[in-house]
Design an enzyme around this catalytic site. Structure first.
Site, short mmCIF file in Angstrom:
data_model
loop_
_atom_site.label_atom_id
_atom_site.label_comp_id
_atom_site.label_asym_id
_atom_site.label_seq_id
_atom_site.Cartn_x
_atom_site.Cartn_y
_atom_site.Cartn_z
N GLU A 217 156.10 24.31 -35.43
CA GLU A 217 156.97 25.13 -36.27
C GLU A 217 158.16 25.63 -35.45
O GLU A 217 157.96 26.09 -34.33
CB GLU A 217 156.20 26.33 -36.85
CG GLU A 217 155.08 25.91 -37.78
CD GLU A 217 154.27 27.08 -38.35
OE1 GLU A 217 154.62 28.26 -38.07
OE2 GLU A 217 153.29 26.83 -39.07
N ARG B 25 145.61 27.64 -41.53
CA ARG B 25 146.08 27.19 -40.23
C ARG B 25 146.23 25.67 -40.26
O ARG B 25 145.39 24.97 -40.82
CB ARG B 25 145.10 27.59 -39.12
CG ARG B 25 145.09 29.08 -38.81
CD ARG B 25 146.34 29.51 -38.06
NE ARG B 25 146.39 30.95 -37.81
CZ ARG B 25 147.00 31.83 -38.57
NH1 ARG B 25 147.62 31.43 -39.68
NH2 ARG B 25 147.02 33.11 -38.26
N ILE C 63 140.31 36.55 -48.12
CA ILE C 63 141.36 35.86 -48.87
C ILE C 63 140.76 35.01 -49.98
O ILE C 63 141.23 35.05 -51.13
CB ILE C 63 142.23 35.00 -47.92
CG1 ILE C 63 142.96 35.91 -46.93
CG2 ILE C 63 143.23 34.16 -48.73
CD1 ILE C 63 143.63 35.18 -45.78
N ASP D 299 151.97 25.45 -46.00
CA ASP D 299 152.74 26.56 -45.45
C ASP D 299 152.66 26.62 -43.92
O ASP D 299 153.39 27.37 -43.29
CB ASP D 299 152.23 27.88 -46.04
CG ASP D 299 153.05 29.09 -45.61
OD1 ASP D 299 154.29 29.04 -45.73
OD2 ASP D 299 152.45 30.09 -45.16
N HIS E 2 155.86 28.96 -43.33
CA HIS E 2 154.85 29.92 -42.86
C HIS E 2 155.14 31.32 -43.42
O HIS E 2 155.32 32.29 -42.68
CB HIS E 2 154.82 29.97 -41.32
CG HIS E 2 153.48 30.39 -40.78
ND1 HIS E 2 152.91 29.83 -39.67
CD2 HIS E 2 152.60 31.34 -41.21
CE1 HIS E 2 151.74 30.42 -39.42
NE2 HIS E 2 151.54 31.32 -40.35
#
Length: 255
Positions: free
Chosen positions: A202, A173, A93, A197, A221
């Site tokens: 959550e 994370r 990433i 995010d 997310h």
């Protein structure tokens, strides 16, 4: 089958495969570790722009009937080409984020605690120490795995080393960042803002202090969401099987 030579799990992990049994029988296992890397990289750059340029905030205020032209970060809204982006983690990433930023002309610096800086240099990027990255960056974006070593990797000490106008971007994370320290840094304006995010809990609780801040962009997310992820998985698996059939080294072999 006795003829089975390679098994493929078209996911980021390989929890769905019996690694022990495959290894015992000498069967190669491949997976698709970067299948959502493009989606997350796109989203990460989008979060940088949304927070810096007040895109989400303006949208929300218009819904509330407010036409706002002056924001809390008014004095440090910059063009991306004038910004230094510090990337923590030079994996799949992180590398894709670098690629996207090249079009903006941003200065990009890299810190990866688990990689030899020479590997970063060989990829044409600038390796720096953690302290240098925190001190120099206008955006600090996190792209490392969550582990015992990286839990609360960014906390009170790290926020104190960042520019007072810098933004933290977290599409990785939640546990990598000390949430309480982040909230405090945003409340006291010791950093400029954040775009987040991922969260400890959550969905985000309705009493979260994040919801009272005017210097944060929040998303649910979504970074890895893309209709192209499964197609990417098949492409990754197909390419590796082709490599195997040609007697070449597979890129994503796990055992």
């Amino acid at each position: 089958s006795e003829n089975l030579k390679v098994a493929a799990v078209l996911r980021g992990g390989y929890e769905n495969a019996d690694v022990e049994a495959l290894t015992k029988r000498g069967i190669k296992l491949i997976n698709a570790p970067w299948r959502s890397a493009h989606a997350v990289a796109d989203f990460t750059v989008g979060m940088m722009i949304a927070e810096n340029k007040n895109i989400a905030r303006s949208h929300m205020l218009i819904h509330d009937g407010k036409w706002c032209k002056n924001y809390v970060n008014q004095e440090y809204i910059h063009d991306m080409r004038a910004c230094t982006v510090g990337i923590i983690g030079f994996g799949y990433i992180g590398r894709q984020v670098v690629k996207r930023l090249s079009g903006f002309g941003s200065k990009v610096i890299i810190y990866d605690p688990f990689m030899d800086p020479k590997v970063i240099e060989e990829a044409g990027c600038t390796p720096v120490t953690f302290e240098e990255l925190l001190a120099q960056s206008d955006f600090v974006t996190v792209h490392i795995r969550l582990s015992e070593k990286t839990t609360k990797f960014i906390g009170e000490k790290e926020f104190s080393q960042m520019k007072s106008t810098a933004y933290l971007i977290n599409t990785a994370r939640a546990g990598i960042v000390d949430t309480d320290a982040l909230i405090n840094a945003l409340q006291t304006k010791s950093i400029g803002g954040a775009a987040i995010d991922v969260f400890d809990e959550e969905p985000l609780p309705s009493d979260s202090p994040f919801l009272k801040l005017d210097n944060i962009t929040l998303t649910s997310h979504l970074a890895g969401t893309s209709c192209d992820t499964m197609r990417n998985s098949v492409e990754i698996g197909f390419d590796d099987i082709k490599q195997y059939l040609q007697g070449l080294q597979m890129q994503n072999v796990r055992n």
